[in-house]
Design a protein around this motif. Sequence first.
Motif, PDB file in Angstrom:
ATOM      1  N   ARG A 139      12.813  -4.151   4.732  1.00  0.00           N
ATOM      2  CA  ARG A 139      11.352  -3.729   5.060  1.00  0.00           C
ATOM      3  C   ARG A 139      10.032  -3.354   4.111  1.00  0.00           C
ATOM      4  O   ARG A 139       8.968  -3.277   5.056  1.00  0.00           O
ATOM      5  N   ILE A 140      10.597  -3.215   2.538  1.00  0.00           N
ATOM      6  CA  ILE A 140       9.809  -3.027   2.142  1.00  0.00           C
ATOM      7  C   ILE A 140       9.016  -4.321   2.195  1.00  0.00           C
ATOM      8  O   ILE A 140       7.242  -3.734   2.236  1.00  0.00           O
ATOM      9  N   GLU A 141       8.810  -5.487   2.160  1.00  0.00           N
ATOM     10  CA  GLU A 141       8.783  -6.939   2.718  1.00  0.00           C
ATOM     11  C   GLU A 141       7.354  -6.558   3.944  1.00  0.00           C
ATOM     12  O   GLU A 141       6.449  -7.124   3.188  1.00  0.00           O
ATOM     13  N   ASP A 142       8.481  -5.688   5.206  1.00  0.00           N
ATOM     14  CA  ASP A 142       7.532  -6.378   5.715  1.00  0.00           C
ATOM     15  C   ASP A 142       6.425  -5.795   5.857  1.00  0.00           C
ATOM     16  O   ASP A 142       5.238  -5.216   6.241  1.00  0.00           O
ATOM     17  N   LEU A 143       6.439  -4.085   5.264  1.00  0.00           N
ATOM     18  CA  LEU A 143       5.545  -3.411   5.517  1.00  0.00           C
ATOM     19  C   LEU A 143       3.878  -3.503   4.607  1.00  0.00           C
ATOM     20  O   LEU A 143       3.429  -3.557   4.933  1.00  0.00           O
ATOM     21  N   CYS A 144       4.675  -4.521   3.408  1.00  0.00           N
ATOM     22  CA  CYS A 144       3.356  -5.184   2.588  1.00  0.00           C
ATOM     23  C   CYS A 144       2.822  -6.045   2.871  1.00  0.00           C
ATOM     24  O   CYS A 144       1.549  -6.108   3.264  1.00  0.00           O
ATOM     25  N   GLY A 151      -4.215  -4.000   6.837  1.00  0.00           N
ATOM     26  CA  GLY A 151      -4.402  -2.678   6.797  1.00  0.00           C
ATOM     27  C   GLY A 151      -4.051  -2.172   6.865  1.00  0.00           C
ATOM     28  O   GLY A 151      -2.394  -1.549   7.560  1.00  0.00           O
ATOM     29  N   TYR A 152      -4.177  -0.620   6.285  1.00  0.00           N
ATOM     30  CA  TYR A 152      -3.214   0.458   5.854  1.00  0.00           C
ATOM     31  C   TYR A 152      -3.781   1.415   7.088  1.00  0.00           C
ATOM     32  O   TYR A 152      -4.644   1.842   7.485  1.00  0.00           O
ATOM     33  N   SER A 168       2.088  17.129  17.735  1.00  0.00           N
ATOM     34  CA  SER A 168       2.702  16.039  17.151  1.00  0.00           C
ATOM     35  C   SER A 168       2.326  16.136  15.327  1.00  0.00           C
ATOM     36  O   SER A 168       1.926  15.320  14.447  1.00  0.00           O
ATOM     37  N   LYS A 169       2.314  17.846  14.575  1.00  0.00           N
ATOM     38  CA  LYS A 169       2.306  18.320  13.624  1.00  0.00           C
ATOM     39  C   LYS A 169       3.115  17.303  11.874  1.00  0.00           C
ATOM     40  O   LYS A 169       2.864  17.529  11.497  1.00  0.00           O
ATOM     41  N   ASP A 170       4.529  16.866  12.893  1.00  0.00           N
ATOM     42  CA  ASP A 170       5.422  16.617  11.810  1.00  0.00           C
ATOM     43  C   ASP A 170       4.851  15.150  11.452  1.00  0.00           C
ATOM     44  O   ASP A 170       5.173  14.968  10.457  1.00  0.00           O
ATOM     45  N   LEU A 171       3.583  14.940  11.975  1.00  0.00           N
ATOM     46  CA  LEU A 171       2.867  13.221  11.788  1.00  0.00           C
ATOM     47  C   LEU A 171       2.304  13.854  10.829  1.00  0.00           C
ATOM     48  O   LEU A 171       2.315  13.069   9.179  1.00  0.00           O
ATOM     49  N   TYR A 172       2.014  15.086  10.313  1.00  0.00           N
ATOM     50  CA  TYR A 172       1.423  14.879   8.406  1.00  0.00           C
ATOM     51  C   TYR A 172       2.507  15.174   7.207  1.00  0.00           C
ATOM     52  O   TYR A 172       2.406  14.332   5.926  1.00  0.00           O
ATOM     53  N   TRP A 173       3.505  14.837   7.738  1.00  0.00           N
ATOM     54  CA  TRP A 173       4.528  15.174   6.630  1.00  0.00           C
ATOM     55  C   TRP A 173       4.498  13.687   6.515  1.00  0.00           C
ATOM     56  O   TRP A 173       5.956  13.417   5.253  1.00  0.00           O
ATOM     57  N   ASP A 174       5.227  12.771   7.375  1.00  0.00           N
ATOM     58  CA  ASP A 174       4.742  12.105   6.855  1.00  0.00           C
ATOM     59  C   ASP A 174       3.692  10.675   6.290  1.00  0.00           C
ATOM     60  O   ASP A 174       3.885   9.287   5.844  1.00  0.00           O
ATOM     61  N   GLU A 175       2.944  11.549   6.083  1.00  0.00           N
ATOM     62  CA  GLU A 175       1.705  10.671   5.037  1.00  0.00           C
ATOM     63  C   GLU A 175       2.093  10.934   3.662  1.00  0.00           C
ATOM     64  O   GLU A 175       2.844  11.981   3.330  1.00  0.00           O
ATOM     65  N   ILE A 176       1.144  10.125   2.778  1.00  0.00           N
ATOM     66  CA  ILE A 176       1.406  10.546   1.318  1.00  0.00           C
ATOM     67  C   ILE A 176       1.242  12.060   0.969  1.00  0.00           C
ATOM     68  O   ILE A 176       0.023  12.658   1.736  1.00  0.00           O
ATOM     69  N   ALA A 177       1.650  12.317   0.019  1.00  0.00           N
ATOM     70  CA  ALA A 177       1.602  13.782   0.515  1.00  0.00           C
ATOM     71  C   ALA A 177       1.152  13.887  -0.761  1.00  0.00           C
ATOM     72  O   ALA A 177       1.797  13.504  -2.571  1.00  0.00           O
ATOM     73  N   VAL A 178      -0.311  14.490  -1.295  1.00  0.00           N
ATOM     74  CA  VAL A 178      -0.943  14.959  -3.635  1.00  0.00           C
ATOM     75  C   VAL A 178      -0.768  16.444  -3.469  1.00  0.00           C
ATOM     76  O   VAL A 178      -0.689  17.498  -2.313  1.00  0.00           O
ATOM     77  N   ASP A 179      -0.885  16.862  -5.015  1.00  0.00           N
ATOM     78  CA  ASP A 179      -1.523  17.771  -4.814  1.00  0.00           C
ATOM     79  C   ASP A 179      -2.462  17.503  -5.497  1.00  0.00           C
ATOM     80  O   ASP A 179      -2.917  16.858  -6.303  1.00  0.00           O
ATOM     81  N   HIS A 193       6.341   4.343  -1.275  1.00  0.00           N
ATOM     82  CA  HIS A 193       6.208   3.616  -1.167  1.00  0.00           C
ATOM     83  C   HIS A 193       4.965   2.961  -0.840  1.00  0.00           C
ATOM     84  O   HIS A 193       4.290   1.957  -1.106  1.00  0.00           O
ATOM     85  N   ARG A 194       4.515   3.570   0.480  1.00  0.00           N
ATOM     86  CA  ARG A 194       3.027   3.265   1.002  1.00  0.00           C
ATOM     87  C   ARG A 194       2.083   3.361  -0.004  1.00  0.00           C
ATOM     88  O   ARG A 194       0.940   2.169  -0.120  1.00  0.00           O
ATOM     89  N   LEU A 195       2.104   4.305  -1.221  1.00  0.00           N
ATOM     90  CA  LEU A 195       1.297   4.243  -2.177  1.00  0.00           C
ATOM     91  C   LEU A 195       1.403   3.378  -3.119  1.00  0.00           C
ATOM     92  O   LEU A 195       0.267   2.400  -3.496  1.00  0.00           O
ATOM     93  N   ALA A 196       2.580   2.723  -3.481  1.00  0.00           N
ATOM     94  CA  ALA A 196       2.845   1.626  -4.534  1.00  0.00           C
ATOM     95  C   ALA A 196       2.139   0.305  -4.196  1.00  0.00           C
ATOM     96  O   ALA A 196       1.057  -0.143  -4.388  1.00  0.00           O
ATOM     97  N   ILE A 197       2.685  -0.016  -2.549  1.00  0.00           N
ATOM     98  CA  ILE A 197       1.919  -1.187  -1.750  1.00  0.00           C
ATOM     99  C   ILE A 197       0.437  -1.030  -1.734  1.00  0.00           C
ATOM    100  O   ILE A 197      -0.308  -1.890  -1.903  1.00  0.00           O
TER     101      ILE A 197
END
Length: 229
Positions: A139-144, A151-152, A168-179, A193-197
Motif C-alpha cells: 500500500r505504501i508503494e502504491d501510494l508513492c 500528484g498529491y 463530510s467534515k471527517d475529511l478534515y481528520w484524514d488530512e495531514i495535521a500540524v500545529d 505516510h503521505r507527508l514522508a512520501i
Amino acid sequence: MTEYSVINLIRQRILDISSLCASRGLKAAMNKVRNEFKRYHRRVIYMLNRSILYGCDIIYINPNQICRSTGRVGAYEYRRADVGIVLDGNWDKEGTTYHKKRFYESIQRRFDHGIDWECTTLAEYKKSNDKEFDSYTERIEDLCYDMKENGYKSQEELSEKPYSIPLSKDLYWDEIAVDIGRDGEFLWVDGRHRLAIAQYLNIKQIPVVVIARHQKWHDKSSRYNRESR
C-alpha cells in the motif's frame, strides 16, 4: 484568562490525573476520566470554533516546511478535540526532528537504493504475520507511485465531496495535521505516510489541517490582521 487558557488548565489537570491513575494501576478509572474529558472538551472547542470545522483551517503549504514533530502532550490522541486550540508554553520547542523518523528513512532506503522493506527500520513494526506486513508495504508503494504519477490529492478530491458539507467534515481528520509554533513553524501531528512520501517526491504544495497554535503566534497573527485592516 481566555477560554482557551481555562480549557488548557483543565486538560493538563486531566492528563496529570490520568498519569497518576496509570502509575497506581487504576486503568479503568484512568480511561473513564480521559473519555469524559474528551467528550466535554470536544463540545467546548466546537462551540468556540464552529467555523474551523467548515474549511477556514485547511491551508496549503510546502511539505518540506515540516521538519519537526510537535512536542505537545496528547497531540495525536486529542487531535480532533483540540482543533483550533491556542496554547502557551514550550511545547513547540520540544518536538523531535521529523526527518529522523523511521518511516521517512525507510522510504529513502527503499526507493533510492532498492533496499527490501525487510531490511529497513520499518521492519521493526512488522508483526508475526508476514502477509500483513507485505500488504502494508504494498500500500505504501502504491501510494508513492500514484502520487508520483498523479500528484498529491486532498481528501476532498479523493472523496469528490466538498469540505463545506457537514456530513463530510471527517475529511478534515484524514488530512495531514500540524500545529503552529510561536514563530510560525509547522509541526507535524498526524499523517506520516503521505507527508514522508510528499517530501520524498518533492511535492510543492499539500493541504494540511491546523490543530493547535502557540499563543505567541496567535497574538502576532491577530495583531497583524488588525493592522492590515
